[in-house]
Motif scaffolding. Sequence first.
Motif, PDB file in Angstrom:
ATOM      1  N   ILE A   1       0.853  -1.185   0.000  1.00 36.55           N
ATOM      2  CA  ILE A   1       0.000   0.000   0.000  1.00 36.55           C
ATOM      3  C   ILE A   1       0.891   1.238   0.000  1.00 36.55           C
ATOM      4  O   ILE A   1       1.797   1.363   0.809  1.00 36.55           O
ATOM      5  CB  ILE A   1      -1.011   0.002   1.177  1.00 36.55           C
ATOM      6  CG1 ILE A   1      -1.941   1.210   1.036  1.00 36.55           C
ATOM      7  CG2 ILE A   1      -0.327  -0.025   2.553  1.00 36.55           C
ATOM      8  CD1 ILE A   1      -3.190   1.144   1.901  1.00 36.55           C
ATOM      9  N   ALA A   2       0.620   2.122  -0.973  1.00 34.95           N
ATOM     10  CA  ALA A   2       1.308   3.423  -0.986  1.00 34.95           C
ATOM     11  C   ALA A   2       0.258   4.446  -0.552  1.00 34.95           C
ATOM     12  O   ALA A   2      -0.196   4.412   0.582  1.00 34.95           O
ATOM     13  CB  ALA A   2       1.885   3.689  -2.359  1.00 34.95           C
TER      14      ALA A   2
ATOM     15  N   GLY B   1      -2.843   4.516  -1.334  1.00 35.63           N
ATOM     16  CA  GLY B   1      -4.090   3.800  -1.043  1.00 35.63           C
ATOM     17  C   GLY B   1      -5.324   4.379  -1.708  1.00 35.63           C
ATOM     18  O   GLY B   1      -6.436   3.935  -1.434  1.00 35.63           O
ATOM     19  N   GLN B   2      -5.160   5.358  -2.584  1.00 34.78           N
ATOM     20  CA  GLN B   2      -6.334   6.034  -3.138  1.00 34.78           C
ATOM     21  C   GLN B   2      -7.123   5.153  -4.104  1.00 34.78           C
ATOM     22  O   GLN B   2      -8.302   5.392  -4.350  1.00 34.78           O
ATOM     23  CB  GLN B   2      -5.929   7.352  -3.821  1.00 34.78           C
ATOM     24  CG  GLN B   2      -5.169   8.288  -2.900  1.00 34.78           C
ATOM     25  CD  GLN B   2      -5.987   8.710  -1.677  1.00 34.78           C
ATOM     26  OE1 GLN B   2      -6.945   9.455  -1.793  1.00 34.78           O
ATOM     27  NE2 GLN B   2      -5.622   8.217  -0.498  1.00 34.78           N
TER      28      GLN B   2
ATOM     29  N   VAL C   1      -7.474   1.157  -1.359  1.00 36.50           N
ATOM     30  CA  VAL C   1      -8.415   1.098  -0.232  1.00 36.50           C
ATOM     31  C   VAL C   1      -9.866   0.927  -0.725  1.00 36.50           C
ATOM     32  O   VAL C   1     -10.579   0.062  -0.211  1.00 36.50           O
ATOM     33  CB  VAL C   1      -8.235   2.294   0.726  1.00 36.50           C
ATOM     34  CG1 VAL C   1      -9.294   2.267   1.824  1.00 36.50           C
ATOM     35  CG2 VAL C   1      -6.837   2.268   1.351  1.00 36.50           C
ATOM     36  N   PRO C   2     -10.312   1.700  -1.738  1.00 34.56           N
ATOM     37  CA  PRO C   2     -11.679   1.437  -2.232  1.00 34.56           C
ATOM     38  C   PRO C   2     -11.874   0.007  -2.747  1.00 34.56           C
ATOM     39  O   PRO C   2     -12.889  -0.602  -2.446  1.00 34.56           O
ATOM     40  CB  PRO C   2     -11.863   2.442  -3.372  1.00 34.56           C
ATOM     41  CG  PRO C   2     -10.872   3.500  -3.129  1.00 34.56           C
ATOM     42  CD  PRO C   2      -9.731   2.895  -2.382  1.00 34.56           C
TER      43      PRO C   2
ATOM     44  N   MET D   1     -10.313  -2.609  -1.857  1.00 38.46           N
ATOM     45  CA  MET D   1     -10.335  -3.524  -0.700  1.00 38.46           C
ATOM     46  C   MET D   1     -11.668  -3.410   0.036  1.00 38.46           C
ATOM     47  O   MET D   1     -12.212  -4.413   0.507  1.00 38.46           O
ATOM     48  CB  MET D   1      -9.172  -3.228   0.246  1.00 38.46           C
ATOM     49  CG  MET D   1      -7.854  -3.760  -0.309  1.00 38.46           C
ATOM     50  SD  MET D   1      -6.431  -3.400   0.737  1.00 38.46           S
ATOM     51  CE  MET D   1      -6.845  -4.254   2.251  1.00 38.46           C
TER      52      MET D   1
ATOM     53  N   GLN E   1      -7.436  16.538  -2.201  1.00 38.20           N
ATOM     54  CA  GLN E   1      -7.291  15.562  -1.114  1.00 38.20           C
ATOM     55  C   GLN E   1      -6.664  14.256  -1.587  1.00 38.20           C
ATOM     56  O   GLN E   1      -5.928  13.619  -0.837  1.00 38.20           O
ATOM     57  CB  GLN E   1      -8.651  15.242  -0.473  1.00 38.20           C
ATOM     58  CG  GLN E   1      -9.262  16.403   0.304  1.00 38.20           C
ATOM     59  CD  GLN E   1     -10.311  17.134  -0.512  1.00 38.20           C
ATOM     60  OE1 GLN E   1     -10.132  17.333  -1.705  1.00 38.20           O
ATOM     61  NE2 GLN E   1     -11.385  17.542   0.118  1.00 38.20           N
ATOM     62  N   THR E   2      -6.984  13.830  -2.807  1.00 41.28           N
ATOM     63  CA  THR E   2      -6.410  12.553  -3.269  1.00 41.28           C
ATOM     64  C   THR E   2      -4.972  12.746  -3.744  1.00 41.28           C
ATOM     65  O   THR E   2      -4.150  11.861  -3.572  1.00 41.28           O
ATOM     66  CB  THR E   2      -7.256  11.914  -4.393  1.00 41.28           C
ATOM     67  OG1 THR E   2      -7.304  12.789  -5.511  1.00 41.28           O
ATOM     68  CG2 THR E   2      -8.658  11.617  -3.911  1.00 41.28           C
TER      69      THR E   2
ATOM     70  N   ASN F   1      -2.892  14.829  -2.406  1.00 45.81           N
ATOM     71  CA  ASN F   1      -2.072  14.973  -1.195  1.00 45.81           C
ATOM     72  C   ASN F   1      -1.618  13.623  -0.657  1.00 45.81           C
ATOM     73  O   ASN F   1      -0.599  13.531   0.030  1.00 45.81           O
ATOM     74  CB  ASN F   1      -2.865  15.689  -0.100  1.00 45.81           C
ATOM     75  CG  ASN F   1      -2.837  17.202  -0.264  1.00 45.81           C
ATOM     76  OD1 ASN F   1      -1.944  17.743  -0.921  1.00 45.81           O
ATOM     77  ND2 ASN F   1      -3.807  17.879   0.306  1.00 45.81           N
ATOM     78  N   ARG F   2      -2.389  12.601  -0.909  1.00 45.53           N
ATOM     79  CA  ARG F   2      -2.079  11.279  -0.353  1.00 45.53           C
ATOM     80  C   ARG F   2      -1.601  10.327  -1.457  1.00 45.53           C
ATOM     81  O   ARG F   2      -0.741   9.489  -1.237  1.00 45.53           O
ATOM     82  CB  ARG F   2      -3.347  10.748   0.328  1.00 45.53           C
ATOM     83  CG  ARG F   2      -3.186   9.444   1.054  1.00 45.53           C
ATOM     84  CD  ARG F   2      -2.518   9.631   2.404  1.00 45.53           C
ATOM     85  NE  ARG F   2      -2.273   8.347   3.035  1.00 45.53           N
ATOM     86  CZ  ARG F   2      -1.335   8.103   3.923  1.00 45.53           C
ATOM     87  NH1 ARG F   2      -0.535   9.069   4.324  1.00 45.53           N
ATOM     88  NH2 ARG F   2      -1.162   6.909   4.434  1.00 45.53           N
TER      89      ARG F   2
ATOM     90  N   PRO G   1      -5.138  18.459   3.609  1.00 48.27           N
ATOM     91  CA  PRO G   1      -6.421  17.746   3.522  1.00 48.27           C
ATOM     92  C   PRO G   1      -6.286  16.396   2.802  1.00 48.27           C
ATOM     93  O   PRO G   1      -5.670  16.327   1.733  1.00 48.27           O
ATOM     94  CB  PRO G   1      -7.299  18.684   2.679  1.00 48.27           C
ATOM     95  CG  PRO G   1      -6.626  20.001   2.694  1.00 48.27           C
ATOM     96  CD  PRO G   1      -5.162  19.734   2.891  1.00 48.27           C
ATOM     97  N   VAL G   2      -6.829  15.357   3.417  1.00 51.02           N
ATOM     98  CA  VAL G   2      -6.891  14.017   2.790  1.00 51.02           C
ATOM     99  C   VAL G   2      -8.254  13.410   3.139  1.00 51.02           C
ATOM    100  O   VAL G   2      -8.968  13.915   3.996  1.00 51.02           O
ATOM    101  CB  VAL G   2      -5.761  13.067   3.271  1.00 51.02           C
ATOM    102  CG1 VAL G   2      -4.389  13.641   2.993  1.00 51.02           C
ATOM    103  CG2 VAL G   2      -5.893  12.733   4.746  1.00 51.02           C
TER     104      VAL G   2
ATOM    105  N   LEU H   1     -10.031   6.756   3.075  1.00 53.98           N
ATOM    106  CA  LEU H   1      -9.053   6.078   2.215  1.00 53.98           C
ATOM    107  C   LEU H   1      -7.746   5.820   2.956  1.00 53.98           C
ATOM    108  O   LEU H   1      -6.689   5.668   2.344  1.00 53.98           O
ATOM    109  CB  LEU H   1      -8.782   6.901   0.944  1.00 53.98           C
ATOM    110  CG  LEU H   1      -9.948   7.049  -0.025  1.00 53.98           C
ATOM    111  CD1 LEU H   1      -9.497   7.731  -1.309  1.00 53.98           C
ATOM    112  CD2 LEU H   1     -10.564   5.690  -0.360  1.00 53.98           C
TER     113      LEU H   1
END
Lengths: 292, 163
Positions: free
Chosen positions: A31-32, A34-35, A38-39, A41, A105-106, A108-109, B60-61, B65
């Motif tokens: 998992i990096a 997870g964007q 995670v969905p 999964m 937001q996506t 950023n992660r 923000p995240v 997720l």
Amino acid sequence: MKSAPFEYLRADSIASACEALRREGDSAKIIAGGQSLVPIMAMRLVRPSLLVDINEIAALKFIAVERDAVRIGACTRQALVERDDALASRVPLLRQALAWVGHVQTRNRGTLGGSIVHADPCAELPLAAQVLGAKMVLRSSSGARTLAAEEFFTGPMVTATDSSECLEEVHWPVWSEPRTGCAFTEIANRHGDFAMVSAACQLALDGEGRCVRAAFGLGGVGQTPLAFPRLAARLLGTKLDEAVVKSVAQDAAAQTEPGSDLFATADYRRHLAGVLAARVIRAAQEKAGGGK
Amino acid sequence: MSEKLYSISVEVNGVARSAHVPARLSLVDWLRDDLRLTGTHVGCEHGICGACSIMLDGEPVRSCLMYAVQADGHRVTTVEGLANPDGSMSVLQDSFCKCHAMQCGYCTPGMLIAAKGLLEANRHPSDTEIRAAIGGNLCRCTGYQQIVDAIHDAARRMASGAK
């Protein structure tokens, strides 16, 4: 919408991540950001027994600008890739592509490498990698190997990565021609969604506006992101007049194999492919200071 | 049936919180169900709606997720952490009230977090920048215009020194 049970390992180095993959085999997953993971999964389309978290490995987060290439660590956040001015001046297509990727937001992660190994044929970063001929460095506990994008993407959400391997870095070629321009565009249901059809192009022109180097491709219309090196070669030596751009774009569209779904028919997607291919070639030419 | 538990320590709204969680517990479920910080909303649970937006280390995240175990050692700010230390509303929250930037309120915590992230990075955002910043947050009531107005209002008030 809850993941099935799994065990979790926070890897502190690439070596320990690779060792966990070697030990667990197929049932482990990295998992990096997870964007995407995670969905899927949560929908239980994927049920790994072990998640190997690479988010805390500092050695996977870097942007190294070199003479002929920019090397980017696989776990570098998309937001950082988007903001890096030194990168944007050398591989401008990446910032252009990222403007279409998800939301603040996506990004950023989400990570650069995560999007590439997820290999959604509609995703923007895999298309940019295919068009520019990026190289993927894959690490396992028995060593490293480097694959070019065309060997790396093998099908929808499928890559040549072995279950024992972790994407370590991606090398993006830097074009040295002084008059280089690129463009990325797409049509999606909503901005930030995966593309219905996407298109990317990078061109270099000589002093008289003749095309001396060209690469372009299309996303969302095949099993993998598609690049068209042979068609791009037909642009070389031309001044990219209307007739040549149109015929190259139409021939590219004819080579696509889009599917139909609730939102668009295959015919419509093929039509879009031709329109968007012509549009990015023209936009890249303008960025390179050519055209009208 | 017993799932393996993992020990985590997370700074949530300035307070150190520790817990033992199963790996599959999402961060938003931990915040809401275990810490009872129910300001953060759960909408789609797969990263589409933005209702669960929180700040992780100041950015923000989406908290649906991430697994809670991944937040170990990190700093989380939820909508409960946006108020002033005395409990009064921050300028941003007040601007949302003033401009009628909510109806049902379901998207509001996510919108506030998205707006907070924007205003921390950009004190004078344009209309386009505001729309890009909240582009990942769905609102089904307001038509978005009042939310954009509220963020402009907050930016103006903060620029003139309001807190």
